[in-house]
Scaffold this active site. Sequence first.
Site, PDB file in Angstrom:
ATOM      1  N   TYR A 100      29.692  50.328  29.637  1.00 56.14           N
ATOM      2  CA  TYR A 100      28.373  49.696  29.100  1.00 56.14           C
ATOM      3  C   TYR A 100      27.509  49.476  30.566  1.00 56.14           C
ATOM      4  O   TYR A 100      27.699  48.664  31.035  1.00 56.14           O
ATOM      5  CB  TYR A 100      28.356  48.737  28.239  1.00 56.14           C
ATOM      6  CG  TYR A 100      29.299  48.705  27.076  1.00 56.14           C
ATOM      7  CD1 TYR A 100      29.502  49.982  26.411  1.00 56.14           C
ATOM      8  CD2 TYR A 100      29.791  47.515  26.219  1.00 56.14           C
ATOM      9  CE1 TYR A 100      30.002  50.037  25.428  1.00 56.14           C
ATOM     10  CE2 TYR A 100      30.335  47.597  25.248  1.00 56.14           C
ATOM     11  CZ  TYR A 100      30.489  48.939  24.460  1.00 56.14           C
ATOM     12  OH  TYR A 100      31.235  48.979  23.659  1.00 56.14           O
ATOM     13  N   PHE A 136      29.388  48.612  15.120  1.00 51.36           N
ATOM     14  CA  PHE A 136      28.271  48.833  14.462  1.00 51.36           C
ATOM     15  C   PHE A 136      28.192  48.140  13.047  1.00 51.36           C
ATOM     16  O   PHE A 136      27.908  48.621  12.039  1.00 51.36           O
ATOM     17  CB  PHE A 136      27.834  50.116  14.233  1.00 51.36           C
ATOM     18  CG  PHE A 136      27.478  51.058  15.379  1.00 51.36           C
ATOM     19  CD1 PHE A 136      27.346  50.395  16.621  1.00 51.36           C
ATOM     20  CD2 PHE A 136      27.807  52.412  15.435  1.00 51.36           C
ATOM     21  CE1 PHE A 136      27.012  51.210  17.723  1.00 51.36           C
ATOM     22  CE2 PHE A 136      27.398  53.218  16.593  1.00 51.36           C
ATOM     23  CZ  PHE A 136      26.834  52.379  17.643  1.00 51.36           C
ATOM     24  N   LEU A 179      26.221  46.001  12.031  1.00 48.40           N
ATOM     25  CA  LEU A 179      25.026  45.859  11.346  1.00 48.40           C
ATOM     26  C   LEU A 179      24.206  47.495  11.323  1.00 48.40           C
ATOM     27  O   LEU A 179      23.260  47.458  11.192  1.00 48.40           O
ATOM     28  CB  LEU A 179      24.275  44.933  11.857  1.00 48.40           C
ATOM     29  CG  LEU A 179      24.790  43.524  11.885  1.00 48.40           C
ATOM     30  CD1 LEU A 179      24.055  42.519  12.580  1.00 48.40           C
ATOM     31  CD2 LEU A 179      24.879  42.928  10.407  1.00 48.40           C
ATOM     32  N   GLY A 180      25.282  48.313  11.604  1.00 46.99           N
ATOM     33  CA  GLY A 180      24.630  49.697  11.757  1.00 46.99           C
ATOM     34  C   GLY A 180      24.241  50.262  13.077  1.00 46.99           C
ATOM     35  O   GLY A 180      23.789  51.411  13.256  1.00 46.99           O
ATOM     36  N   GLY A 181      24.276  49.543  13.939  1.00 48.40           N
ATOM     37  CA  GLY A 181      24.219  50.005  15.320  1.00 48.40           C
ATOM     38  C   GLY A 181      22.844  50.286  15.535  1.00 48.40           C
ATOM     39  O   GLY A 181      21.824  49.517  15.614  1.00 48.40           O
ATOM     40  N   PHE A 182      22.461  51.448  16.474  1.00 45.98           N
ATOM     41  CA  PHE A 182      21.483  51.828  16.569  1.00 45.98           C
ATOM     42  C   PHE A 182      20.085  51.934  15.601  1.00 45.98           C
ATOM     43  O   PHE A 182      18.907  52.350  15.763  1.00 45.98           O
ATOM     44  CB  PHE A 182      21.337  53.053  17.643  1.00 45.98           C
ATOM     45  CG  PHE A 182      22.186  52.712  18.733  1.00 45.98           C
ATOM     46  CD1 PHE A 182      21.669  51.734  19.719  1.00 45.98           C
ATOM     47  CD2 PHE A 182      23.076  53.506  19.024  1.00 45.98           C
ATOM     48  CE1 PHE A 182      22.751  51.520  20.760  1.00 45.98           C
ATOM     49  CE2 PHE A 182      24.046  53.322  20.202  1.00 45.98           C
ATOM     50  CZ  PHE A 182      23.875  52.271  20.948  1.00 45.98           C
ATOM     51  N   PRO A 229      19.807  50.257  12.096  1.00 44.37           N
ATOM     52  CA  PRO A 229      20.130  49.158  11.082  1.00 44.37           C
ATOM     53  C   PRO A 229      20.389  49.412   9.860  1.00 44.37           C
ATOM     54  O   PRO A 229      19.651  50.334   9.135  1.00 44.37           O
ATOM     55  CB  PRO A 229      18.969  48.307  11.449  1.00 44.37           C
ATOM     56  CG  PRO A 229      18.462  48.488  12.672  1.00 44.37           C
ATOM     57  CD  PRO A 229      18.623  49.929  12.895  1.00 44.37           C
ATOM     58  N   LEU A 230      21.200  48.560   9.296  1.00 44.26           N
ATOM     59  CA  LEU A 230      21.575  49.031   7.590  1.00 44.26           C
ATOM     60  C   LEU A 230      20.260  49.013   6.624  1.00 44.26           C
ATOM     61  O   LEU A 230      19.264  47.787   7.196  1.00 44.26           O
ATOM     62  CB  LEU A 230      22.461  47.947   7.215  1.00 44.26           C
ATOM     63  CG  LEU A 230      24.015  47.953   7.916  1.00 44.26           C
ATOM     64  CD1 LEU A 230      24.751  46.975   7.238  1.00 44.26           C
ATOM     65  CD2 LEU A 230      24.557  49.293   7.795  1.00 44.26           C
TER      66      LEU A 230
END
Length: 284
Positions: A57, A207, A209-212, A214-215
């Site tokens: 990262y 992820f 919360l969905g990562g890049f 969002p959900l």
Amino acid sequence: MRTFQLGDLTVKRMGYGAMQLAGPHAFGAPQNREEALAVLREAVESGVNHIDTSDFYGPHITNQLIREALHPYADDLVIVTKLGALRGADAAWLPAQSPQQLESAVHDNLRNLGLDVLDVVNMRLMFDVMNPAEGDIEAHITTLAELQQRGLIRHIGLSNATAQQVRQARSIANIVCVQNHYNLVHRHDDALIDELAKEGIAYTPFFPLGGFSPLQSSILAEVAAELDATPMQTALAWLLQRSPNLLLIPGTSSRTHLRQNLAAAELVLPPEAVSKLNSVITSV
């Protein structure tokens, strides 16, 4: 159940993922270095004792930030890192899985984190960069087991792994956790989570919360409004109630979002809310 075991290490189930502390798509310097350091310090001050990171990262940046913000580390702080990839000049995710590359990555993580031994190392499999894909991992796990015997690694985990690869790895070494893509609308690992729970092995959704991206779900938004919570808090609470072996590592570079994420650990979903959320997978 607020804690779970990573081998002989006890961690709180609500942790923190450091990926977003680097620049966009985990590449380059943070947009606000002082805020990144403040997020790390507040996370630990708020009781978080499980931080997920990797030397790829940035590269190197998140580990250096963790060291600057938190070293010397609290006795109960568990830092989980990943090996198996490197970043191209164009921010591409490239495999780095040879024995030499894995050993070099261990030393990079040790140096940048300021540690003598890594608490947990997840082997990030790269047969497919984005998704789990079958492939023989005997050489990968054997290398990590040898580094473990040398005292450089305390515990071994897997990331981006199939169920078959988890079984193969467990035939070679003790595996304490699996870190795969999983959240309210991405539930391909339901059977694996249940299998690991029976064996007392942690599962860490990346992820969450969905990562890049969002959900997005009208049902999620509806349930959240009924609970006077945010959709993201509701999605995290659903994960915590999904199975006791799930460890959460939501990431953020904002103290405001950090506080919202941590508050999700106190949110209890009533059965009717869980039932509604369980239906999301068939509605997206």
